[in-house]
Scaffold this motif. Structure first.
Motif, PDB file in Angstrom:
ATOM      1  N   ILE A 236       0.839  -1.203   0.000  1.00  0.00           N
ATOM      2  CA  ILE A 236       0.000   0.000   0.000  1.00  0.00           C
ATOM      3  C   ILE A 236       0.876   1.256   0.000  1.00  0.00           C
ATOM      4  CG2 ILE A 236      -1.650   1.340   1.384  1.00  0.00           C
ATOM      5  CD1 ILE A 236      -2.887  -1.423   2.171  1.00  0.00           C
ATOM      6  N   ARG A 237       1.987   1.207   0.700  1.00  0.00           N
ATOM      7  CA  ARG A 237       2.919   2.338   0.745  1.00  0.00           C
ATOM      8  C   ARG A 237       3.442   2.639  -0.661  1.00  0.00           C
ATOM      9  NH1 ARG A 237       3.540   6.852   2.155  1.00  0.00           N
ATOM     10  NH2 ARG A 237       2.659   6.148   4.089  1.00  0.00           N
ATOM     11  N   VAL A 238       3.700   1.619  -1.464  1.00  0.00           N
ATOM     12  CA  VAL A 238       4.211   1.826  -2.823  1.00  0.00           C
ATOM     13  C   VAL A 238       3.157   2.541  -3.673  1.00  0.00           C
ATOM     14  CG1 VAL A 238       5.109   0.712  -4.899  1.00  0.00           C
ATOM     15  CG2 VAL A 238       5.717  -0.189  -2.640  1.00  0.00           C
ATOM     16  N   PHE A 239       1.905   2.113  -3.566  1.00  0.00           N
ATOM     17  CA  PHE A 239       0.833   2.792  -4.308  1.00  0.00           C
ATOM     18  C   PHE A 239       0.777   4.268  -3.922  1.00  0.00           C
ATOM     19  CE2 PHE A 239      -0.500  -1.597  -4.738  1.00  0.00           C
ATOM     20  CZ  PHE A 239      -1.023  -1.630  -6.023  1.00  0.00           C
ATOM     21  N   MET A 240       0.905   4.541  -2.642  1.00  0.00           N
ATOM     22  CA  MET A 240       0.857   5.920  -2.168  1.00  0.00           C
ATOM     23  C   MET A 240       2.084   6.707  -2.640  1.00  0.00           C
ATOM     24  SD  MET A 240      -0.732   5.144   1.592  1.00  0.00           S
ATOM     25  CE  MET A 240      -0.713   6.821   2.144  1.00  0.00           C
ATOM     26  N   ASP A 241       3.255   6.081  -2.594  1.00  0.00           N
ATOM     27  CA  ASP A 241       4.482   6.744  -3.035  1.00  0.00           C
ATOM     28  C   ASP A 241       4.420   7.125  -4.511  1.00  0.00           C
ATOM     29  OD1 ASP A 241       5.555   6.543  -0.503  1.00  0.00           O
ATOM     30  OD2 ASP A 241       6.859   4.840  -0.984  1.00  0.00           O
ATOM     31  N   PHE A 242       3.745   6.316  -5.314  1.00  0.00           N
ATOM     32  CA  PHE A 242       3.600   6.592  -6.743  1.00  0.00           C
ATOM     33  C   PHE A 242       2.373   7.465  -7.027  1.00  0.00           C
ATOM     34  CE2 PHE A 242       6.833   3.439  -7.155  1.00  0.00           C
ATOM     35  CZ  PHE A 242       7.383   3.579  -8.414  1.00  0.00           C
TER      36      PHE A 242
ATOM     37  N   SER B 107      -1.178   1.055 -13.676  1.00  0.00           N
ATOM     38  CA  SER B 107       0.010   1.848 -14.015  1.00  0.00           C
ATOM     39  C   SER B 107      -0.270   2.741 -15.217  1.00  0.00           C
ATOM     40  CB  SER B 107       1.201   0.934 -14.328  1.00  0.00           C
ATOM     41  OG  SER B 107       1.563   0.188 -13.204  1.00  0.00           O
ATOM     42  N   ARG B 108      -0.871   2.157 -16.237  1.00  0.00           N
ATOM     43  CA  ARG B 108      -1.196   2.944 -17.436  1.00  0.00           C
ATOM     44  C   ARG B 108      -2.218   4.030 -17.127  1.00  0.00           C
ATOM     45  NH1 ARG B 108      -2.238  -1.822 -21.515  1.00  0.00           N
ATOM     46  NH2 ARG B 108      -3.599  -2.158 -19.781  1.00  0.00           N
ATOM     47  N   GLU B 109      -3.240   3.690 -16.366  1.00  0.00           N
ATOM     48  CA  GLU B 109      -4.300   4.636 -16.029  1.00  0.00           C
ATOM     49  C   GLU B 109      -3.754   5.854 -15.281  1.00  0.00           C
ATOM     50  OE1 GLU B 109      -8.118   6.146 -16.022  1.00  0.00           O
ATOM     51  OE2 GLU B 109      -7.473   4.300 -17.009  1.00  0.00           O
ATOM     52  N   HIS B 110      -2.779   5.603 -14.408  1.00  0.00           N
ATOM     53  CA  HIS B 110      -2.195   6.674 -13.598  1.00  0.00           C
ATOM     54  C   HIS B 110      -0.933   7.259 -14.217  1.00  0.00           C
ATOM     55  CE1 HIS B 110      -4.936   6.303 -10.184  1.00  0.00           C
ATOM     56  NE2 HIS B 110      -4.898   5.002 -10.395  1.00  0.00           N
TER      57      HIS B 110
ATOM     58  N   ALA C  24       9.036   0.447 -13.322  1.00  0.00           N
ATOM     59  CA  ALA C  24       9.520   1.013 -12.058  1.00  0.00           C
ATOM     60  C   ALA C  24       8.569   0.691 -10.914  1.00  0.00           C
ATOM     61  CB  ALA C  24       9.698   2.527 -12.191  1.00  0.00           C
ATOM     62  N   PHE C  25       7.271   0.759 -11.202  1.00  0.00           N
ATOM     63  CA  PHE C  25       6.282   0.467 -10.173  1.00  0.00           C
ATOM     64  C   PHE C  25       6.362  -0.995  -9.740  1.00  0.00           C
ATOM     65  CE2 PHE C  25       1.804  -0.613  -9.016  1.00  0.00           C
ATOM     66  CZ  PHE C  25       1.771   0.105  -7.835  1.00  0.00           C
ATOM     67  N   LEU C  26       6.443  -1.907 -10.712  1.00  0.00           N
ATOM     68  CA  LEU C  26       6.528  -3.331 -10.400  1.00  0.00           C
ATOM     69  C   LEU C  26       7.809  -3.639  -9.626  1.00  0.00           C
ATOM     70  CD1 LEU C  26       4.986  -5.967 -10.712  1.00  0.00           C
ATOM     71  CD2 LEU C  26       6.186  -6.328 -12.865  1.00  0.00           C
ATOM     72  N   THR C  27       8.900  -3.002  -9.993  1.00  0.00           N
ATOM     73  CA  THR C  27      10.169  -3.184  -9.272  1.00  0.00           C
ATOM     74  C   THR C  27      10.029  -2.740  -7.824  1.00  0.00           C
ATOM     75  OG1 THR C  27      11.482  -2.947 -11.285  1.00  0.00           O
ATOM     76  CG2 THR C  27      12.610  -2.502  -9.194  1.00  0.00           C
TER      77      THR C  27
END
Length: 64
Positions: A19-25, A44-47, A53-56
């Motif tokens: 959840i932190r990663v979603f928020m960071d991005f 990822s595409r929508e946002h 990078a997100f998956l990593t």
């Protein structure tokens, strides 16, 4: 490991630390009703986020 075809909801439920990663991005996926349908790739595409990078970042947090 999170994969691009997993839904946002699957990832957040299996690895709550993600959840932190979603928020960071700056992705508003937390609590979104579409999270049960959108894959990581679609979100990822929508946002307009770099999917690689997100998956990593997701994979790094679940390995920690």
């Amino acid at each position: 490991m999170p994969t691009p075809d997993m839904t946002v909801d699957q990832v957040m439920n299996r690895w709550p630390a993600s959840i932190r990663v979603f928020m960071d991005f700056r992705m508003g996926c937390v609590g979104c009703p579409i999270a049960t349908f959108h894959s990581i790739d679609e979100a990822s595409r929508e946002h307009e986020v770099d999917g690689g990078a997100f998956l990593t970042a997701l994979r790094a947090i679940v390995q920690a």
